[in-house]
Write an enzyme that holds these catalytic residues in place. Structure first.
Site, short mmCIF file in Angstrom:
data_model
loop_
_atom_site.label_atom_id
_atom_site.label_comp_id
_atom_site.label_asym_id
_atom_site.label_seq_id
_atom_site.Cartn_x
_atom_site.Cartn_y
_atom_site.Cartn_z
N LYS A 1 42.74 38.71 34.46
CA LYS A 1 43.02 40.15 34.44
C LYS A 1 43.51 40.55 35.83
O LYS A 1 42.81 40.38 36.82
CB LYS A 1 41.78 40.95 34.07
CG LYS A 1 42.02 42.46 34.01
CD LYS A 1 40.75 43.20 33.63
CE LYS A 1 40.97 44.69 33.57
NZ LYS A 1 39.74 45.42 33.21
N ARG B 1 43.30 54.53 31.78
CA ARG B 1 42.28 55.24 32.56
C ARG B 1 42.22 56.71 32.19
O ARG B 1 41.17 57.33 32.25
CB ARG B 1 42.55 55.02 34.05
CG ARG B 1 42.28 53.57 34.46
CD ARG B 1 42.70 53.24 35.88
NE ARG B 1 42.48 51.82 36.13
CZ ARG B 1 43.02 51.15 37.14
NH1 ARG B 1 43.81 51.78 38.01
NH2 ARG B 1 42.78 49.86 37.29
N LYS C 1 41.13 48.22 42.64
CA LYS C 1 40.30 47.15 42.08
C LYS C 1 40.77 45.77 42.53
O LYS C 1 40.48 44.76 41.90
CB LYS C 1 40.31 47.25 40.54
CG LYS C 1 39.78 48.58 40.03
CD LYS C 1 39.58 48.59 38.52
CE LYS C 1 38.99 49.92 38.06
NZ LYS C 1 38.65 49.93 36.61
N GLU D 1 40.44 30.40 37.12
CA GLU D 1 39.57 31.38 36.45
C GLU D 1 39.30 30.96 35.00
O GLU D 1 38.16 31.01 34.52
CB GLU D 1 40.22 32.76 36.47
CG GLU D 1 40.28 33.44 37.83
CD GLU D 1 38.98 34.15 38.19
OE1 GLU D 1 37.97 33.97 37.47
OE2 GLU D 1 38.97 34.88 39.19
N LYS E 1 45.74 39.68 30.81
CA LYS E 1 46.02 41.12 30.86
C LYS E 1 46.61 41.47 32.22
O LYS E 1 46.05 41.06 33.24
CB LYS E 1 44.71 41.90 30.63
CG LYS E 1 44.86 43.41 30.61
CD LYS E 1 43.52 44.09 30.40
CE LYS E 1 43.67 45.61 30.38
NZ LYS E 1 42.38 46.30 30.25
N SER F 1 48.32 49.75 28.16
CA SER F 1 48.75 51.13 27.94
C SER F 1 50.10 51.44 28.57
O SER F 1 50.94 52.14 27.98
CB SER F 1 47.70 52.09 28.47
OG SER F 1 47.45 51.88 29.86
N TYR G 1 48.29 48.85 21.03
CA TYR G 1 48.14 50.20 20.46
C TYR G 1 49.13 50.43 19.34
O TYR G 1 49.00 51.39 18.58
CB TYR G 1 48.33 51.25 21.57
CG TYR G 1 47.35 51.07 22.71
CD1 TYR G 1 46.04 51.48 22.59
CD2 TYR G 1 47.74 50.42 23.89
CE1 TYR G 1 45.13 51.29 23.62
CE2 TYR G 1 46.83 50.21 24.92
CZ TYR G 1 45.53 50.65 24.78
OH TYR G 1 44.63 50.44 25.80
#
Length: 329
Positions: free
Chosen positions: A199, A209, A222, A238, A253, A279, A318
């Site tokens: 991610k 968000r 982040k 990872e 992602k 998104s 979505y």
């Protein structure tokens, strides 16, 4: 005698039936996971301005979407809560409440449409007053091990509510092994873990968000825990760690900007890989279609096929319901 070679690759493209026959990848509704946003209330639908066509739904609305997913052949839905402001705190303790918004939505779905899988987000950002995925120290740094302890509890309350897949999206080190051990000890042997192993700290998350109410809360960024967009080999490290710790499936992602990561993970590990068409990606397609720069239906199906071609077993999008209708037409 013709100077052309005997092989003409256009032969198999000359008609629709032949193109279908020779297609190397097939997209169906069974390849889709539908992300949904849950909010408090009854009979509530709150459109998300930065995500045209996407709304937050109260639990009864989520159940209706679950029935819709079942009827469209979408096998799984993913839940993300918009926690009320008064329940957000520095320590995100509402995440551990077995009667929180997420858990109530899980139970309602499993009571009504048990044949539809429920995937749940494991991270603290919907519950913290500072908008980070974990607990922060006095300097604002997100601390790893105490956050992981919280994530264990969060995953357990979700599993006990009936979640079929828990999906840690926090990017803390070591949390997959801890969650797997806790699930086994709690008797949740068949609850899957879909790890957000790769991610990235991305600019494509803004509308999400907005939907979960964390954009205005976030202090800083982040980048100390989500991955750097410059790195690919690190993503493979990872993934290797998370698989060793007990992850059943892997998430990459965002989606389209990271198809190289999807392909690399699939080639290296030969495990089920999923991608999240996030998104910002959704919003770009909608904006393009709105100004006539592209055909919405064609853009939706072409981008989803790109995920399949890259090696995805499935895609969180979505556009899931819209795509399923197009594929079923």
């Amino acid at each position: 005698m013709s100077s052309y070679p005997a092989v003409r690759l256009r032969r198999t493209r000359a008609s629709g039936w032949s193109r279908r026959l020779h297609a190397e990848n097939v997209l169906t509704p069974a390849d889709l996971i539908w992300p949904l946003f849950v909010t408090e209330g009854q009979g509530v639908e709150e459109p998300v301005a930065s995500l045209p066509g996407v709304s937050r739904w109260s639990v009864d609305g989520i159940v209706a979407r679950g029935r819709e997913a079942r009827d469209l052949g979408i096998p799984c839905i993913a839940l993300f809560p918009n926690t009320p402001a008064h329940l957000r705190s520095d320590d995100g303790r509402e995440a551990l409440n077995p009667d929180n918004l997420m858990c109530r939505a899980i139970r309602a779905l499993k009571d009504t449409v048990p044949e539809v899988g429920v995937l749940t987000d494991v991270a603290l950002d919907p519950y913290t007053s500072h908008g980070h995925d974990g607990l922060v120290d006095a300097t604002g740094y997100v601390v790893n091990d105490t956050t992981a302890d919280m994530l264990i509890g969060q995953a357990l309350v979700q599993a006990e509510a009936g979640a079929d897949i828990v999906a840690p999206s926090d990017m803390m080190d070591g949390r997959i092994g801890l969650i797997r051990a806790a699930l086994e000890q709690g008797g949740h042997h068949n609850v899957q873990i879909m790890s957000y192993a790769a991610k990235y700290a991305s600019a494509f998350y803004g509308p999400f968000r907005d939907a979960v109410g964390s954009r205005g809360l976030l202090k800083g960024d982040k980048k100390t825990y989500q991955m750097d967009s410059a790195n690919a080999e690190e993503a493979l490290r990872e993934v290797a760690l998370d698989l060793a710790e007990g992850a059943d499936t892997i998430m990459v992602k965002p989606g389209l900007p990271y198809l190289d990561i999807v392909r690399a993970v699939k080639t290296r590990f030969e495990v089920p890989v999923f991608a999240y068409q996030v998104s910002g990606e959704y919003a770009m397609i909608e904006a393009s279609a709105a100004v006539g720069a592209g055909d919405r239906d064609a853009l939706v199906l072409e981008t989803l096929m790109a995920f399949k071609r890259a090696g995805c077993s499935g895609v969180l999008t979505y556009h899931a319901a819209h795509a399923a209708r197009l594929l079923g037409a």
